[in-house]
Design a protein around this motif. Structure first.
Motif, PDB file in Angstrom:
ATOM      1  N   VAL A 108       0.898  -1.192  -0.021  1.00  0.00           N
ATOM      2  CA  VAL A 108      -0.069  -0.017  -0.126  1.00  0.00           C
ATOM      3  C   VAL A 108       0.917   1.142   0.056  1.00  0.00           C
ATOM      4  O   VAL A 108       1.768   1.471   0.773  1.00  0.00           O
ATOM      5  CB  VAL A 108      -0.917  -0.110   1.257  1.00  0.00           C
ATOM      6  CG1 VAL A 108      -1.778   1.085   1.104  1.00  0.00           C
ATOM      7  CG2 VAL A 108      -1.773  -1.227   1.382  1.00  0.00           C
ATOM      8  N   HIS A 109       0.515   1.980  -0.957  1.00  0.00           N
ATOM      9  CA  HIS A 109       1.090   3.490  -0.886  1.00  0.00           C
ATOM     10  C   HIS A 109       0.167   4.373  -0.543  1.00  0.00           C
ATOM     11  O   HIS A 109      -0.879   4.560  -1.223  1.00  0.00           O
ATOM     12  CB  HIS A 109       1.793   3.721  -2.254  1.00  0.00           C
ATOM     13  CG  HIS A 109       2.881   2.799  -3.035  1.00  0.00           C
ATOM     14  ND1 HIS A 109       4.078   3.002  -2.767  1.00  0.00           N
ATOM     15  CD2 HIS A 109       2.512   1.458  -3.119  1.00  0.00           C
ATOM     16  CE1 HIS A 109       4.654   1.983  -3.284  1.00  0.00           C
ATOM     17  NE2 HIS A 109       3.880   0.975  -3.677  1.00  0.00           N
ATOM     18  N   PHE A 110       0.587   5.395   0.453  1.00  0.00           N
ATOM     19  CA  PHE A 110      -0.342   6.131   1.085  1.00  0.00           C
ATOM     20  C   PHE A 110       0.375   7.694   1.220  1.00  0.00           C
ATOM     21  O   PHE A 110       1.748   7.640   1.429  1.00  0.00           O
ATOM     22  CB  PHE A 110      -1.186   5.563   2.196  1.00  0.00           C
ATOM     23  CG  PHE A 110      -0.252   5.325   3.154  1.00  0.00           C
ATOM     24  CD1 PHE A 110       0.119   6.090   4.322  1.00  0.00           C
ATOM     25  CD2 PHE A 110       0.330   4.098   3.257  1.00  0.00           C
ATOM     26  CE1 PHE A 110       0.672   5.643   5.398  1.00  0.00           C
ATOM     27  CE2 PHE A 110       1.137   3.429   4.121  1.00  0.00           C
ATOM     28  CZ  PHE A 110       1.455   4.370   5.254  1.00  0.00           C
ATOM     29  N   ARG A 111      -0.330   8.636   1.596  1.00  0.00           N
ATOM     30  CA  ARG A 111      -0.013   9.825   2.175  1.00  0.00           C
ATOM     31  C   ARG A 111      -0.516  10.252   3.497  1.00  0.00           C
ATOM     32  O   ARG A 111      -1.535   9.937   3.803  1.00  0.00           O
ATOM     33  CB  ARG A 111      -0.057  11.115   1.185  1.00  0.00           C
ATOM     34  CG  ARG A 111      -1.492  11.179   0.764  1.00  0.00           C
ATOM     35  CD  ARG A 111      -1.520  12.323  -0.143  1.00  0.00           C
ATOM     36  NE  ARG A 111      -2.987  12.625  -0.529  1.00  0.00           N
ATOM     37  CZ  ARG A 111      -3.979  13.301   0.183  1.00  0.00           C
ATOM     38  NH1 ARG A 111      -3.552  13.639   1.444  1.00  0.00           N
ATOM     39  NH2 ARG A 111      -5.075  13.483  -0.220  1.00  0.00           N
ATOM     40  N   LEU A 112      -0.082  11.117   4.105  1.00  0.00           N
ATOM     41  CA  LEU A 112      -0.667  11.827   5.432  1.00  0.00           C
ATOM     42  C   LEU A 112      -1.805  12.686   5.082  1.00  0.00           C
ATOM     43  O   LEU A 112      -1.865  13.209   4.046  1.00  0.00           O
ATOM     44  CB  LEU A 112       0.188  12.445   6.206  1.00  0.00           C
ATOM     45  CG  LEU A 112       1.503  11.734   6.840  1.00  0.00           C
ATOM     46  CD1 LEU A 112       2.444  12.922   7.292  1.00  0.00           C
ATOM     47  CD2 LEU A 112       1.154  10.863   7.853  1.00  0.00           C
ATOM     48  N   GLY A 157      -7.011  -5.330   9.059  1.00  0.00           N
ATOM     49  CA  GLY A 157      -5.488  -5.343   9.560  1.00  0.00           C
ATOM     50  C   GLY A 157      -4.490  -4.413   8.932  1.00  0.00           C
ATOM     51  O   GLY A 157      -3.679  -3.892   9.478  1.00  0.00           O
ATOM     52  N   VAL A 158      -4.706  -4.128   7.653  1.00  0.00           N
ATOM     53  CA  VAL A 158      -4.122  -3.392   6.811  1.00  0.00           C
ATOM     54  C   VAL A 158      -4.330  -1.767   7.102  1.00  0.00           C
ATOM     55  O   VAL A 158      -3.480  -0.958   7.096  1.00  0.00           O
ATOM     56  CB  VAL A 158      -4.509  -3.678   5.116  1.00  0.00           C
ATOM     57  CG1 VAL A 158      -3.545  -2.633   4.239  1.00  0.00           C
ATOM     58  CG2 VAL A 158      -3.877  -5.122   4.964  1.00  0.00           C
ATOM     59  N   VAL A 159      -5.778  -1.719   7.338  1.00  0.00           N
ATOM     60  CA  VAL A 159      -6.199  -0.106   7.677  1.00  0.00           C
ATOM     61  C   VAL A 159      -5.393   0.232   8.802  1.00  0.00           C
ATOM     62  O   VAL A 159      -5.010   1.384   9.091  1.00  0.00           O
ATOM     63  CB  VAL A 159      -7.616  -0.252   7.611  1.00  0.00           C
ATOM     64  CG1 VAL A 159      -8.149   1.248   8.022  1.00  0.00           C
ATOM     65  CG2 VAL A 159      -8.146  -0.370   6.117  1.00  0.00           C
ATOM     66  N   GLY A 163      -3.059   3.244   9.907  1.00  0.00           N
ATOM     67  CA  GLY A 163      -3.221   4.266  10.821  1.00  0.00           C
ATOM     68  C   GLY A 163      -1.851   4.462  11.802  1.00  0.00           C
ATOM     69  O   GLY A 163      -1.620   5.409  12.332  1.00  0.00           O
ATOM     70  N   GLN A 164      -1.380   3.016  12.297  1.00  0.00           N
ATOM     71  CA  GLN A 164      -0.208   3.111  13.352  1.00  0.00           C
ATOM     72  C   GLN A 164       0.852   3.773  12.598  1.00  0.00           C
ATOM     73  O   GLN A 164       1.710   4.581  13.186  1.00  0.00           O
ATOM     74  CB  GLN A 164       0.032   1.734  13.777  1.00  0.00           C
ATOM     75  CG  GLN A 164      -1.009   1.128  14.350  1.00  0.00           C
ATOM     76  CD  GLN A 164      -0.856  -0.242  14.553  1.00  0.00           C
ATOM     77  OE1 GLN A 164       0.139  -0.914  14.244  1.00  0.00           O
ATOM     78  NE2 GLN A 164      -1.563  -1.168  15.207  1.00  0.00           N
ATOM     79  N   ARG A 165       1.073   3.520  11.477  1.00  0.00           N
ATOM     80  CA  ARG A 165       2.281   4.185  10.444  1.00  0.00           C
ATOM     81  C   ARG A 165       2.127   5.710  10.525  1.00  0.00           C
ATOM     82  O   ARG A 165       2.991   6.445  10.447  1.00  0.00           O
ATOM     83  CB  ARG A 165       2.391   3.666   9.062  1.00  0.00           C
ATOM     84  CG  ARG A 165       3.572   4.124   8.212  1.00  0.00           C
ATOM     85  CD  ARG A 165       5.064   3.746   8.780  1.00  0.00           C
ATOM     86  NE  ARG A 165       5.937   4.276   8.007  1.00  0.00           N
ATOM     87  CZ  ARG A 165       6.550   5.600   8.355  1.00  0.00           C
ATOM     88  NH1 ARG A 165       6.204   6.420   9.376  1.00  0.00           N
ATOM     89  NH2 ARG A 165       7.518   5.960   7.551  1.00  0.00           N
TER      90      ARG A 165
END
Length: 244
Positions: A108-112, A157-159, A163-165
């Motif tokens: 998963v690639h994501f941003r803040l 679990g991925v979500v 959130g933790q990251r």
């Protein structure tokens, strides 16, 4: 960024009264940052934005933060007293831009999240819908065993790992206060939202300031500009003379 004058703060307050919290935050920072556009500030990660709001708040009202909370156990009202330094977190320099994680076969690639995301989430009918929209906006790409997956199909679990990251990368974006009730000894955590907290102070200050301007203008015939250009101590001295 620079401190705001009394007239500038009143101007932001007047324009922001009917706006959402995320929009007010951007308006405050835009007024204090002539070199930055509102569009750029709106795309700043929430933690970075809130760190700037903390600084602006300290310049405006000082370093002491005073608030109230209710115990979820017995309902006791608590007065909370903090310093700005107590709620200032250290950002993760690696968090700028795109982040990624691999878990449960997903990449998963994501941003803040930023202020635009929060404003969009605030328009949703409930908290759950707002969270779903935030997820959809912040996930840039998700792949499971070579196949792209939409954000709303990611397993819990991925979500949770995302959130933790995010929390690790941008701790200023989700400040939690450790509270304890002196009446029943209940302990819990409460979120601290500097955007909402600062605005509530500005709202109270603006109402008080406008009453003072009215009193001095009525007594001496001075304009609002003349009254606001005075130092707070000088303005207070005149108010004490007017009130007798």
């Amino acid at each position: 960024m620079r401190p705001l004058s009394a007239s500038e703060l009143l101007d932001v307050w007047e324009r922001g009264v009917a706006r959402r919290s995320a929009e007010r935050a951007v308006m405050l920072l835009a007024a204090a940052s002539p070199g930055s556009t509102p569009e750029h500030l709106a795309q700043t990660p929430v933690g970075e934005r809130d760190a700037s709001l903390l600084t602006l708040r300290e310049w405006t009202f000082g370093s002491r933060l005073i608030g109230l909370a209710s115990c979820p156990g017995c309902g006791e009202r608590l007065e909370l007293v903090y310093d700005v330094a107590d709620v200032r977190a250290s950002p993760d320099a690696r968090a700028a831009g795109e982040m990624s994680l691999t878990i449960e076969g997903y990449e998963v690639h994501f941003r803040l999240p930023n202020s635009l995301d929060l404003a969009a989430a605030a328009d949703q009918p409930d908290v759950a819908a707002g969270r779903r929209l935030l997820l959809e906006r912040c996930v840039l790409r998700a792949v499971h065993h070579g196949e792209e997956r939409p954000a709303d199909r990611l397993p819990p679990g991925v979500v949770d790992a995302m959130g933790q990251r995010m929390a690790q990368a941008d701790p200023q974006g989700d400040v939690q206060l450790d509270l304890a009730c002196p009446a029943c000894s209940r302990r819990w955590q409460a979120g601290f939202d500097i955007a909402a907290f600062f605005w509530s102070e500005i709202d109270a200050w603006a109402c008080r300031t406008l009453r003072n301007v009215h009193a001095l203008a009525s007594a001496y015939g001075w304009s609002e500009t003349e009254i606001l250009s005075m130092s707070p101590s000088r303005r207070q001295a005149y108010l004490e003379m007017v009130s007798g």
